[in-house]
Design a protein around this motif. Sequence first.
Motif, PDB file in Angstrom:
ATOM      1  N   GLY A 454       0.764  -1.235   0.000  1.00  0.00           N
ATOM      2  CA  GLY A 454       0.000   0.000   0.000  1.00  0.00           C
ATOM      3  C   GLY A 454       0.795   1.286   0.000  1.00  0.00           C
ATOM      4  O   GLY A 454       0.229   2.359   0.178  1.00  0.00           O
ATOM      5  N   PHE A 455       2.121   1.221  -0.201  1.00  0.00           N
ATOM      6  CA  PHE A 455       2.922   2.441  -0.274  1.00  0.00           C
ATOM      7  C   PHE A 455       2.551   3.253  -1.516  1.00  0.00           C
ATOM      8  O   PHE A 455       2.185   2.693  -2.551  1.00  0.00           O
ATOM      9  N   ARG A 456       2.667   4.575  -1.392  1.00  0.00           N
ATOM     10  CA  ARG A 456       2.396   5.474  -2.506  1.00  0.00           C
ATOM     11  C   ARG A 456       3.514   6.522  -2.608  1.00  0.00           C
ATOM     12  O   ARG A 456       4.114   6.886  -1.593  1.00  0.00           O
ATOM     13  N   PRO A 457       3.786   7.015  -3.826  1.00  0.00           N
ATOM     14  CA  PRO A 457       4.722   8.128  -3.939  1.00  0.00           C
ATOM     15  C   PRO A 457       4.224   9.323  -3.125  1.00  0.00           C
ATOM     16  O   PRO A 457       3.034   9.644  -3.135  1.00  0.00           O
ATOM     17  N   GLY A 458       5.140   9.971  -2.432  1.00  0.00           N
ATOM     18  CA  GLY A 458       4.775  11.097  -1.578  1.00  0.00           C
ATOM     19  C   GLY A 458       4.625  10.720  -0.119  1.00  0.00           C
ATOM     20  O   GLY A 458       4.581  11.609   0.740  1.00  0.00           O
ATOM     21  N   ASP A 459       4.523   9.405   0.173  1.00  0.00           N
ATOM     22  CA  ASP A 459       4.496   8.980   1.578  1.00  0.00           C
ATOM     23  C   ASP A 459       5.809   9.371   2.261  1.00  0.00           C
ATOM     24  O   ASP A 459       6.882   9.279   1.656  1.00  0.00           O
ATOM     25  N   VAL A 460       5.721   9.779   3.505  1.00  0.00           N
ATOM     26  CA  VAL A 460       6.912  10.103   4.287  1.00  0.00           C
ATOM     27  C   VAL A 460       7.064   9.057   5.386  1.00  0.00           C
ATOM     28  O   VAL A 460       6.159   8.882   6.219  1.00  0.00           O
ATOM     29  N   ILE A 461       8.171   8.320   5.363  1.00  0.00           N
ATOM     30  CA  ILE A 461       8.423   7.296   6.381  1.00  0.00           C
ATOM     31  C   ILE A 461       9.035   7.980   7.601  1.00  0.00           C
ATOM     32  O   ILE A 461      10.143   8.514   7.542  1.00  0.00           O
ATOM     33  N   LEU A 462       8.297   7.943   8.702  1.00  0.00           N
ATOM     34  CA  LEU A 462       8.744   8.593   9.934  1.00  0.00           C
ATOM     35  C   LEU A 462       9.482   7.640  10.851  1.00  0.00           C
ATOM     36  O   LEU A 462      10.453   8.023  11.511  1.00  0.00           O
ATOM     37  N   LYS A 463       9.008   6.379  10.911  1.00  0.00           N
ATOM     38  CA  LYS A 463       9.614   5.386  11.795  1.00  0.00           C
ATOM     39  C   LYS A 463       9.666   4.032  11.119  1.00  0.00           C
ATOM     40  O   LYS A 463       8.820   3.702  10.287  1.00  0.00           O
ATOM     41  N   LEU A 464      10.655   3.256  11.499  1.00  0.00           N
ATOM     42  CA  LEU A 464      10.739   1.850  11.113  1.00  0.00           C
ATOM     43  C   LEU A 464      10.933   1.034  12.378  1.00  0.00           C
ATOM     44  O   LEU A 464      11.904   1.254  13.119  1.00  0.00           O
ATOM     45  N   ASN A 465       9.991   0.121  12.628  1.00  0.00           N
ATOM     46  CA  ASN A 465      10.011  -0.691  13.850  1.00  0.00           C
ATOM     47  C   ASN A 465      10.197   0.189  15.091  1.00  0.00           C
ATOM     48  O   ASN A 465      11.027  -0.070  15.961  1.00  0.00           O
ATOM     49  N   ASP A 477      20.279   1.073   6.627  1.00  0.00           N
ATOM     50  CA  ASP A 477      20.975   0.310   7.666  1.00  0.00           C
ATOM     51  C   ASP A 477      19.968  -0.348   8.611  1.00  0.00           C
ATOM     52  O   ASP A 477      20.163  -1.495   9.042  1.00  0.00           O
ATOM     53  N   MET A 478      18.898   0.370   8.938  1.00  0.00           N
ATOM     54  CA  MET A 478      17.870  -0.180   9.825  1.00  0.00           C
ATOM     55  C   MET A 478      17.191  -1.395   9.193  1.00  0.00           C
ATOM     56  O   MET A 478      16.911  -2.385   9.878  1.00  0.00           O
ATOM     57  N   MET A 479      16.942  -1.321   7.876  1.00  0.00           N
ATOM     58  CA  MET A 479      16.331  -2.463   7.202  1.00  0.00           C
ATOM     59  C   MET A 479      17.291  -3.643   7.123  1.00  0.00           C
ATOM     60  O   MET A 479      16.888  -4.798   7.228  1.00  0.00           O
ATOM     61  N   ASP A 480      18.575  -3.329   6.927  1.00  0.00           N
ATOM     62  CA  ASP A 480      19.583  -4.401   6.890  1.00  0.00           C
ATOM     63  C   ASP A 480      19.661  -5.145   8.222  1.00  0.00           C
ATOM     64  O   ASP A 480      19.949  -6.352   8.253  1.00  0.00           O
ATOM     65  N   ASP A 481      19.406  -4.430   9.305  1.00  0.00           N
ATOM     66  CA  ASP A 481      19.500  -5.048  10.633  1.00  0.00           C
ATOM     67  C   ASP A 481      18.367  -6.033  10.912  1.00  0.00           C
ATOM     68  O   ASP A 481      18.469  -6.849  11.836  1.00  0.00           O
ATOM     69  N   VAL A 482      17.287  -5.951  10.132  1.00  0.00           N
ATOM     70  CA  VAL A 482      16.158  -6.877  10.319  1.00  0.00           C
ATOM     71  C   VAL A 482      16.454  -8.171   9.560  1.00  0.00           C
ATOM     72  O   VAL A 482      16.812  -8.143   8.376  1.00  0.00           O
ATOM     73  N   LYS A 483      16.327  -9.304  10.237  1.00  0.00           N
ATOM     74  CA  LYS A 483      16.610 -10.589   9.618  1.00  0.00           C
ATOM     75  C   LYS A 483      15.544 -10.944   8.598  1.00  0.00           C
ATOM     76  O   LYS A 483      14.407 -10.473   8.661  1.00  0.00           O
ATOM     77  N   GLU A 484      15.927 -11.798   7.635  1.00  0.00           N
ATOM     78  CA  GLU A 484      14.959 -12.282   6.652  1.00  0.00           C
ATOM     79  C   GLU A 484      13.816 -12.984   7.369  1.00  0.00           C
ATOM     80  O   GLU A 484      14.037 -13.798   8.269  1.00  0.00           O
ATOM     81  N   GLY A 485      12.588 -12.651   6.973  1.00  0.00           N
ATOM     82  CA  GLY A 485      11.408 -13.206   7.626  1.00  0.00           C
ATOM     83  C   GLY A 485      10.965 -12.393   8.828  1.00  0.00           C
ATOM     84  O   GLY A 485       9.916 -12.687   9.424  1.00  0.00           O
ATOM     85  N   GLY A 486      11.752 -11.361   9.200  1.00  0.00           N
ATOM     86  CA  GLY A 486      11.382 -10.517  10.324  1.00  0.00           C
ATOM     87  C   GLY A 486      10.333  -9.482   9.936  1.00  0.00           C
ATOM     88  O   GLY A 486      10.113  -9.197   8.754  1.00  0.00           O
ATOM     89  N   ASN A 487       9.695  -8.929  10.940  1.00  0.00           N
ATOM     90  CA  ASN A 487       8.632  -7.966  10.696  1.00  0.00           C
ATOM     91  C   ASN A 487       9.194  -6.581  10.409  1.00  0.00           C
ATOM     92  O   ASN A 487      10.141  -6.137  11.056  1.00  0.00           O
ATOM     93  N   LEU A 488       8.575  -5.903   9.439  1.00  0.00           N
ATOM     94  CA  LEU A 488       8.899  -4.524   9.120  1.00  0.00           C
ATOM     95  C   LEU A 488       7.644  -3.682   9.355  1.00  0.00           C
ATOM     96  O   LEU A 488       6.637  -3.855   8.665  1.00  0.00           O
ATOM     97  N   LEU A 489       7.697  -2.808  10.347  1.00  0.00           N
ATOM     98  CA  LEU A 489       6.564  -1.960  10.676  1.00  0.00           C
ATOM     99  C   LEU A 489       6.927  -0.509  10.343  1.00  0.00           C
ATOM    100  O   LEU A 489       7.828   0.074  10.939  1.00  0.00           O
ATOM    101  N   PHE A 490       6.213   0.058   9.372  1.00  0.00           N
ATOM    102  CA  PHE A 490       6.477   1.413   8.910  1.00  0.00           C
ATOM    103  C   PHE A 490       5.399   2.351   9.456  1.00  0.00           C
ATOM    104  O   PHE A 490       4.205   2.069   9.350  1.00  0.00           O
ATOM    105  N   TYR A 491       5.843   3.445  10.028  1.00  0.00           N
ATOM    106  CA  TYR A 491       4.919   4.488  10.467  1.00  0.00           C
ATOM    107  C   TYR A 491       5.103   5.651   9.499  1.00  0.00           C
ATOM    108  O   TYR A 491       6.177   6.247   9.421  1.00  0.00           O
TER     109      TYR A 491
END
Length: 508
Positions: A454-465, A477-491
């Motif tokens: 559901g991402f759209r152009p113009g969205d501003v990512i404020l937080k990750l996990n 770097d924050m995304m790299d730190d999450v293991k494969e199969g791990g949860n990604l929660l975007f605010y």
Amino acid sequence: MSSKSVGQRIWIFVLSGIIIGLMIGAGLEWTSQSPANQSAPAQQEQAQKTSQVNPEDIAVAEQLSNVFASVADKTNPSVVTIFTETTVSLRQRLPISPFEEFFGEEFFKRFFQQPEGNREYTQRGLGSGVIMRKDGILVTNNHVIRGVDKINVSLLDGREFEARVEGTDSLTDLAVLTIDANDLQPIKLGDSDRSRVGEWVLAIGSPLNPQLQHTVTAGIISARGRSGVGLTTYEDYIQTDAAINPGNSGGALVNLRGELIGINAAIATRTGGNMGIGFAIPVNLVQKVMTDILEKGRVVRGWLGVTIQDIDPEIGKALGLKTTKGVLITQVQEGTPAEKAGLKTEDVIIKVNGDAVNNTTELATRIASTSPGKEVTLTVIRDGKERKITATLGELESGNLPLAQRRSESTYEKVGLQLSNITPGVAQKYNLKEDQRGVVVTAVDPGSLASQAGFRPGDVILKLNRKDVKSVEEFDDMMDDVKEGGNLLFYIQRGEGNLFIAFTKPGK
């Protein structure tokens, strides 16, 4: 004589007088035609003259129309439709609730076990490409084929081939493909450096769905040398108002001579569709990247060896500059081509080989697009005076970070996101505050995991996990730190509101 007979005689005389008067009037032509009747033929003749189009004007318009049709007939066979398939494995779980956001994921896992399960599905994508050589060499955008498992190419004549990737370059968003065919119709190559603003162009590709393959749209070149768009590291786009939509990526932008002058790459939009602002990668840059990949197996770029930054009004004022256009050197590395040429910190580069450079992206693109070993003439401002300095470029290696940096595909790109730090220009483009925090989504690859979420152009990512995002580099770097199969929660912030988006990080 009775009164009755007298009345009858009076009426007879009156009627007779009226009849005689009308007859006399008609005989003497005293009753002429009305003005309306008299002017009707004249008005009709005038209307016919007004509605008639000058035959010479029609001939000119038809000539232009015939040129469009001829160019479309000539170039359409050289444009292909690209179908991609990717197998994606997702771990399903119930939607994240506000309570889970507050208490934390581990708390909910401990006390409220939620059902989970793995699910695989095939993610399909659509794009376009251009035949560059008769023996099966094609060019498209890197984002069209990035991370996919299978690539199929469909020609205008209905033939289909499975394609192989010869090489990719994420820094310019280009990819070179090969299909097993030797009777293809390659497109004629033009010279993008000679293209002019206002020149008519046609965009050819397969937008939105397979039923719209080989769509041709017309427009003009709206601008040249567009940079700072935030899509790739090296940007030198041709801007056009010819309609470009998702699926057109990798298609052809051609002039009225039927020559390829650009590879359609992206659009600027607030709706997800065409708004008359499209961007194409100049064919001269495309040729260099393609030739390097085919002959050397990698893209070879020039390197100067300086650290640079854009000039804002305050810095310009402090340096006594009349304009903010140009690039400020903040560091010259030892032993580099820049040091050997005599460049110094606080030099302001305003031209490369006589062509103006307005910002860091333009300068980086010009230098990187020049082959190592070649000389470039730099016009710089030093102590308020212009001077010319000649430098022989070195080769950009993985360790040579200043000015241009080679990097592997980022984690966020693998899920289909294109991001940019929020510079003043980006803030203005997306109607954001100048002090806006986070990173902005500049593009979402159609059919990608990010698009599905559901991402759209113009969205501003404020937080990750639940951690603040301050820059694109930090976010990666924050995304790299999450293991494969791990949860990604975007605010994220979208317009005036905020929302959460979540999915599982896919495997490689």
